[in-house]
Write a protein that holds these residues in place. Sequence first.
Motif, short mmCIF file in Angstrom:
data_model
loop_
_atom_site.label_atom_id
_atom_site.label_comp_id
_atom_site.label_asym_id
_atom_site.label_seq_id
_atom_site.Cartn_x
_atom_site.Cartn_y
_atom_site.Cartn_z
N ALA A 117 0.82 -1.22 0.00
CA ALA A 117 0.00 0.00 0.00
C ALA A 117 0.86 1.27 0.00
CB ALA A 117 -0.98 -0.01 1.18
N LEU A 118 1.85 1.31 -0.89
CA LEU A 118 2.67 2.51 -1.02
C LEU A 118 1.78 3.65 -1.52
CD1 LEU A 118 5.93 1.10 -2.66
CD2 LEU A 118 5.41 1.42 -0.23
N PRO A 119 2.07 4.86 -1.11
CA PRO A 119 1.22 5.97 -1.53
C PRO A 119 1.23 6.16 -3.05
CG PRO A 119 3.15 6.78 -0.33
CD PRO A 119 3.19 5.29 -0.27
N GLN A 120 0.09 6.58 -3.55
CA GLN A 120 0.00 6.89 -4.97
C GLN A 120 0.81 8.15 -5.23
OE1 GLN A 120 -0.75 5.06 -7.23
NE2 GLN A 120 -2.82 4.28 -7.21
N PRO A 121 1.40 8.31 -6.36
CA PRO A 121 1.16 7.60 -7.61
C PRO A 121 2.10 6.41 -7.85
CG PRO A 121 2.49 9.50 -8.10
CD PRO A 121 2.25 9.51 -6.60
N SER A 122 2.69 5.84 -6.81
CA SER A 122 3.67 4.77 -7.02
C SER A 122 3.08 3.59 -7.80
CB SER A 122 4.26 4.31 -5.69
OG SER A 122 3.25 3.89 -4.81
N ARG A 123 1.92 3.10 -7.36
CA ARG A 123 1.32 1.96 -8.05
C ARG A 123 0.93 2.34 -9.47
NH1 ARG A 123 -3.27 1.15 -5.23
NH2 ARG A 123 -4.68 1.60 -6.92
N ALA A 124 0.37 3.51 -9.64
CA ALA A 124 -0.04 3.97 -10.98
C ALA A 124 1.17 4.09 -11.90
CB ALA A 124 -0.76 5.31 -10.88
N LEU A 125 2.29 4.57 -11.39
CA LEU A 125 3.50 4.67 -12.21
C LEU A 125 3.96 3.29 -12.65
CD1 LEU A 125 5.47 7.47 -10.34
CD2 LEU A 125 4.45 7.60 -12.61
N GLY A 126 3.97 2.33 -11.73
CA GLY A 126 4.34 0.96 -12.09
C GLY A 126 3.44 0.41 -13.17
N PHE A 127 2.14 0.67 -13.03
CA PHE A 127 1.17 0.20 -14.02
C PHE A 127 1.43 0.84 -15.38
CE2 PHE A 127 -2.77 1.15 -16.29
CZ PHE A 127 -3.24 -0.14 -16.54
N PHE A 128 1.49 2.17 -15.42
CA PHE A 128 1.61 2.87 -16.70
C PHE A 128 2.95 2.63 -17.40
CE2 PHE A 128 -1.99 5.45 -15.08
CZ PHE A 128 -2.86 5.17 -16.11
N VAL A 129 4.01 2.49 -16.65
CA VAL A 129 5.31 2.19 -17.28
C VAL A 129 5.25 0.84 -17.98
CG1 VAL A 129 7.74 1.66 -16.78
CG2 VAL A 129 6.68 3.71 -15.81
N GLY A 130 4.63 -0.15 -17.33
CA GLY A 130 4.47 -1.46 -17.96
C GLY A 130 3.61 -1.40 -19.19
N VAL A 131 2.51 -0.67 -19.12
CA VAL A 131 1.62 -0.53 -20.27
C VAL A 131 2.33 0.15 -21.43
CG1 VAL A 131 -0.47 0.64 -21.12
CG2 VAL A 131 -0.54 -0.62 -18.96
N ILE A 132 3.09 1.18 -21.12
CA ILE A 132 3.82 1.91 -22.17
C ILE A 132 4.82 0.98 -22.86
CG2 ILE A 132 5.53 3.74 -22.56
CD1 ILE A 132 3.93 5.38 -20.43
N ALA A 133 5.50 0.12 -22.10
CA ALA A 133 6.44 -0.83 -22.70
C ALA A 133 5.72 -1.77 -23.65
CB ALA A 133 7.18 -1.61 -21.61
N THR A 134 4.55 -2.26 -23.25
CA THR A 134 3.79 -3.17 -24.11
C THR A 134 3.26 -2.45 -25.34
OG1 THR A 134 3.17 -4.53 -22.20
CG2 THR A 134 1.84 -4.79 -24.19
N VAL A 135 2.75 -1.24 -25.16
CA VAL A 135 2.25 -0.46 -26.30
C VAL A 135 3.38 -0.13 -27.26
CG1 VAL A 135 1.22 1.77 -26.95
CG2 VAL A 135 0.22 0.43 -25.09
#
Length: 147
Positions: A117-135
């Motif tokens: 439960a790290l404060p946001q935007p940490s989780r969101a950054l992890g999510f979006f960086v992964g999505v950007i790599a796939t895209v």
Amino acid sequence: MAGVFDNPVLPYFAFYATVVVLKTMAMSFLTSLNRLSKGVFANPEDVGFSPGKGKIAADESIERVRRCHLNDLENVIPFVLVGLLYTASGPSLSSALLHFRIFTGARIFHTIAYLFALPQPSRALGFFVGVIATVSMAYNVLSAAKC
């Protein structure tokens, strides 16, 4: 003509894809372990597995693991499918490694941010960086396609 197994990128893709698939599979076991240790189950027939008095309920820590697992499924499956096509499209080894490592690191970071439960935007950054790599890999596949 070089075969698929002559592709220098394939062993690296296989490694990183296996890491994220195993991480995703581990989330199932973590969910089950949490359910057993807390005696909290989603289905009535599972209560018998509890050493004490089990109950049907929602528990925030169990639900957090379960949501993280669902998020993995939503991201790892596209990575593996797009990554396989990307690998077959003939990218440079350095570009492929960059994509694979960024995605794998982002998913591991996302899991840590989610479970602790790290404060946001940490989780969101992890999510979006992964999505950007796939895209980015998908864009390269589409660019390389001869349609």
